[in-house]
Design a protein around this motif. Structure first.
Motif, PDB file in Angstrom:
ATOM      1  N   LYS A  17      76.928  44.881  71.875  1.00 57.82           N
ATOM      2  CA  LYS A  17      75.720  45.633  71.553  1.00 57.82           C
ATOM      3  C   LYS A  17      74.574  45.236  72.481  1.00 57.82           C
ATOM      4  O   LYS A  17      73.801  46.090  72.952  1.00 57.82           O
ATOM      5  CB  LYS A  17      75.332  45.393  70.097  1.00 57.82           C
ATOM      6  CG  LYS A  17      74.146  46.217  69.615  1.00 57.82           C
ATOM      7  CD  LYS A  17      73.900  45.960  68.137  1.00 57.82           C
ATOM      8  CE  LYS A  17      72.738  46.789  67.615  1.00 57.82           C
ATOM      9  NZ  LYS A  17      72.514  46.547  66.159  1.00 57.82           N
ATOM     10  N   ARG A  20      75.102  46.834  75.824  1.00 58.56           N
ATOM     11  CA  ARG A  20      74.823  48.275  75.746  1.00 58.56           C
ATOM     12  C   ARG A  20      73.316  48.529  75.836  1.00 58.56           C
ATOM     13  O   ARG A  20      72.860  49.427  76.568  1.00 58.56           O
ATOM     14  CB  ARG A  20      75.388  48.863  74.441  1.00 58.56           C
ATOM     15  CG  ARG A  20      75.063  50.347  74.274  1.00 58.56           C
ATOM     16  CD  ARG A  20      75.712  50.921  73.039  1.00 58.56           C
ATOM     17  NE  ARG A  20      75.189  50.374  71.798  1.00 58.56           N
ATOM     18  CZ  ARG A  20      74.025  50.744  71.258  1.00 58.56           C
ATOM     19  NH1 ARG A  20      73.259  51.629  71.866  1.00 58.56           N
ATOM     20  NH2 ARG A  20      73.632  50.210  70.120  1.00 58.56           N
ATOM     21  N   SER A  26      73.388  54.703  75.060  1.00 59.02           N
ATOM     22  CA  SER A  26      73.610  54.996  73.642  1.00 59.02           C
ATOM     23  C   SER A  26      75.098  54.875  73.342  1.00 59.02           C
ATOM     24  O   SER A  26      75.935  54.826  74.257  1.00 59.02           O
ATOM     25  CB  SER A  26      73.133  56.413  73.312  1.00 59.02           C
ATOM     26  OG  SER A  26      73.956  57.376  73.965  1.00 59.02           O
ATOM     27  N   GLN A  27      75.430  54.834  72.061  1.00 56.58           N
ATOM     28  CA  GLN A  27      76.834  54.815  71.666  1.00 56.58           C
ATOM     29  C   GLN A  27      77.535  56.081  72.143  1.00 56.58           C
ATOM     30  O   GLN A  27      78.705  56.046  72.532  1.00 56.58           O
ATOM     31  CB  GLN A  27      76.961  54.660  70.151  1.00 56.58           C
ATOM     32  CG  GLN A  27      76.501  53.309  69.637  1.00 56.58           C
ATOM     33  CD  GLN A  27      76.591  53.193  68.131  1.00 56.58           C
ATOM     34  OE1 GLN A  27      76.844  54.173  67.437  1.00 56.58           O
ATOM     35  NE2 GLN A  27      76.374  51.984  67.615  1.00 56.58           N
ATOM     36  N   LYS A  28      76.805  57.183  72.158  1.00 58.49           N
ATOM     37  CA  LYS A  28      77.382  58.445  72.630  1.00 58.49           C
ATOM     38  C   LYS A  28      77.676  58.396  74.129  1.00 58.49           C
ATOM     39  O   LYS A  28      78.677  58.945  74.595  1.00 58.49           O
ATOM     40  CB  LYS A  28      76.450  59.614  72.323  1.00 58.49           C
ATOM     41  CG  LYS A  28      77.051  60.990  72.658  1.00 58.49           C
ATOM     42  CD  LYS A  28      76.112  62.115  72.284  1.00 58.49           C
ATOM     43  CE  LYS A  28      76.754  63.474  72.508  1.00 58.49           C
ATOM     44  NZ  LYS A  28      77.232  63.666  73.896  1.00 58.49           N
ATOM     45  N   SER A  38      81.886  58.712  69.029  1.00 64.91           N
ATOM     46  CA  SER A  38      80.801  57.748  68.862  1.00 64.91           C
ATOM     47  C   SER A  38      81.045  56.864  67.655  1.00 64.91           C
ATOM     48  O   SER A  38      80.626  55.692  67.630  1.00 64.91           O
ATOM     49  CB  SER A  38      79.462  58.480  68.706  1.00 64.91           C
ATOM     50  OG  SER A  38      79.162  59.257  69.840  1.00 64.91           O
ATOM     51  N   VAL A  41      82.978  53.789  68.668  1.00 62.81           N
ATOM     52  CA  VAL A  41      82.129  52.836  69.378  1.00 62.81           C
ATOM     53  C   VAL A  41      81.237  52.094  68.391  1.00 62.81           C
ATOM     54  O   VAL A  41      81.002  50.890  68.521  1.00 62.81           O
ATOM     55  CB  VAL A  41      81.271  53.554  70.443  1.00 62.81           C
ATOM     56  CG1 VAL A  41      80.306  52.578  71.118  1.00 62.81           C
ATOM     57  CG2 VAL A  41      82.168  54.216  71.490  1.00 62.81           C
ATOM     58  N   SER A  42      80.761  52.812  67.387  1.00 69.82           N
ATOM     59  CA  SER A  42      79.923  52.196  66.354  1.00 69.82           C
ATOM     60  C   SER A  42      80.674  51.090  65.624  1.00 69.82           C
ATOM     61  O   SER A  42      80.104  50.046  65.289  1.00 69.82           O
ATOM     62  CB  SER A  42      79.453  53.262  65.362  1.00 69.82           C
ATOM     63  OG  SER A  42      78.695  52.680  64.323  1.00 69.82           O
ATOM     64  N   TRP A  44      82.851  49.151  66.864  1.00 66.11           N
ATOM     65  CA  TRP A  44      82.938  47.965  67.711  1.00 66.11           C
ATOM     66  C   TRP A  44      81.718  47.062  67.559  1.00 66.11           C
ATOM     67  O   TRP A  44      81.777  45.884  67.886  1.00 66.11           O
ATOM     68  CB  TRP A  44      83.080  48.376  69.180  1.00 66.11           C
ATOM     69  CG  TRP A  44      84.370  49.075  69.479  1.00 66.11           C
ATOM     70  CD1 TRP A  44      85.477  49.154  68.682  1.00 66.11           C
ATOM     71  CD2 TRP A  44      84.686  49.799  70.662  1.00 66.11           C
ATOM     72  NE1 TRP A  44      86.459  49.881  69.292  1.00 66.11           N
ATOM     73  CE2 TRP A  44      86.009  50.304  70.517  1.00 66.11           C
ATOM     74  CE3 TRP A  44      83.997  50.088  71.838  1.00 66.11           C
ATOM     75  CZ2 TRP A  44      86.635  51.051  71.503  1.00 66.11           C
ATOM     76  CZ3 TRP A  44      84.616  50.836  72.808  1.00 66.11           C
ATOM     77  CH2 TRP A  44      85.925  51.312  72.647  1.00 66.11           C
ATOM     78  N   GLU A  45      80.610  47.634  67.080  1.00 64.70           N
ATOM     79  CA  GLU A  45      79.404  46.840  66.898  1.00 64.70           C
ATOM     80  C   GLU A  45      79.287  46.289  65.490  1.00 64.70           C
ATOM     81  O   GLU A  45      78.308  45.636  65.150  1.00 64.70           O
ATOM     82  CB  GLU A  45      78.169  47.680  67.259  1.00 64.70           C
ATOM     83  CG  GLU A  45      78.149  48.084  68.723  1.00 64.70           C
ATOM     84  CD  GLU A  45      76.866  48.782  69.136  1.00 64.70           C
ATOM     85  OE1 GLU A  45      75.986  48.970  68.275  1.00 64.70           O
ATOM     86  OE2 GLU A  45      76.731  49.137  70.331  1.00 64.70           O
TER      87      GLU A  45
END
Length: 237
Positions: A17, A20, A26-28, A38, A41-42, A44-45
């Motif tokens: 995070k 990033r 952004s996650q997108k 997305s 990816v979310s 993963w955080e």
């Protein structure tokens, strides 16, 4: 693909995070680059479950993968340590594949600028073994141009096995050098003339023939074979 499991002292989620946000992504943005949702990816955080192949591809966006996995940045390390460890994997389950400062042009060509690695990707050893790539000398080459559409697209990241002998690449999609230009084209060796027929998958581009004398003089060589597309620049219809 395997999922990297760090030591309990390393919080990969937070470091991921942090990277990033450092890159102002952004996650997108990440999801679009990797061709996934997305929502994934979310996750993963919020939990430690980042597939090693996906994590390695993020270096193409500027992520310091070594920092995410270890908490130590190559950029902040002493120069001698950085150079010595640059091609050392951050985990025993991973293998480092370097990227050199060249572009495989599917259009007009690009000069070879340097031989030293400019980026590194860490791929799962298990994945490499499954695809019979574990004993090959590999590099990552970005594609430039559209002459190989719809096989390869501008911006695709390709995994290339480097060769030392032209006999190792008689046909297929390969990375070629002609004088000071680098191309990615489809080749077919002609045993009668000892030359190569070079073609593009995009019919808008004309093919050409490389004579034996161009090979003997050193003007032409096959640098490697395109084994896989690591990352598509865009989704294929």
């Amino acid at each position: 693909m395997s999922t990297y499991q760090p030591s309990k002292d390393i919080n990969v989620c937070e470091l991921f995070k942090e990277e990033r946000k450092r890159l102002n992504l952004s996650q997108k943005d990440i999801a679009d680059f990797l061709g996934m949702s997305s929502k994934q990816v979310s996750r993963w955080e919020s939990q430690i479950a980042i597939p090693s192949d996906k994590l390695s591809l993020l270096s193409g966006l500027g992520f310091d993968v070594h920092y995410i996995l270890t908490g130590n940045s190559f950029a902040s390390a002493p120069t001698s340590i950085t150079q010595n460890n640059y091609l050392s994997p951050s985990h025993t389950d991973l293998s480092v594949v370097p990227q050199y400062d060249l572009s495989a042009s599917a259009g007009g060509g690009a000069l070879v600028v340097a031989e030293h690695p400019i980026a590194r990707f860490e791929l799962s050893k298990r994945w490499l073994e499954q695809h019979n790539l574990h004993n090959k000398k590999l590099t990552v080459v970005p594609v430039r141009g559209d002459s190989m559409e719809h096989t390869l697209h501008d911006g695709d990241l390709t995994l290339v096995s480097l060769i030392d002998d032209l006999s190792e690449a008689r046909e297929g999609v390969c990375v070629l050098r002609f004088d000071d230009e680098i191309f990615v084209k489809r080749i077919q060796y002609d045993f009668k003339t000892k030359g190569y027929k070079v073609t593009s998958d995009n019919s808008a581009y004309s093919g050409f023939f490389v004579e034996a004398e161009d090979i003997e003089s050193g003007r032409f060589s096959v640098l490697g074979r395109v084994e896989r597309v690591l990352q598509r620049a865009r989704k294929i219809d």
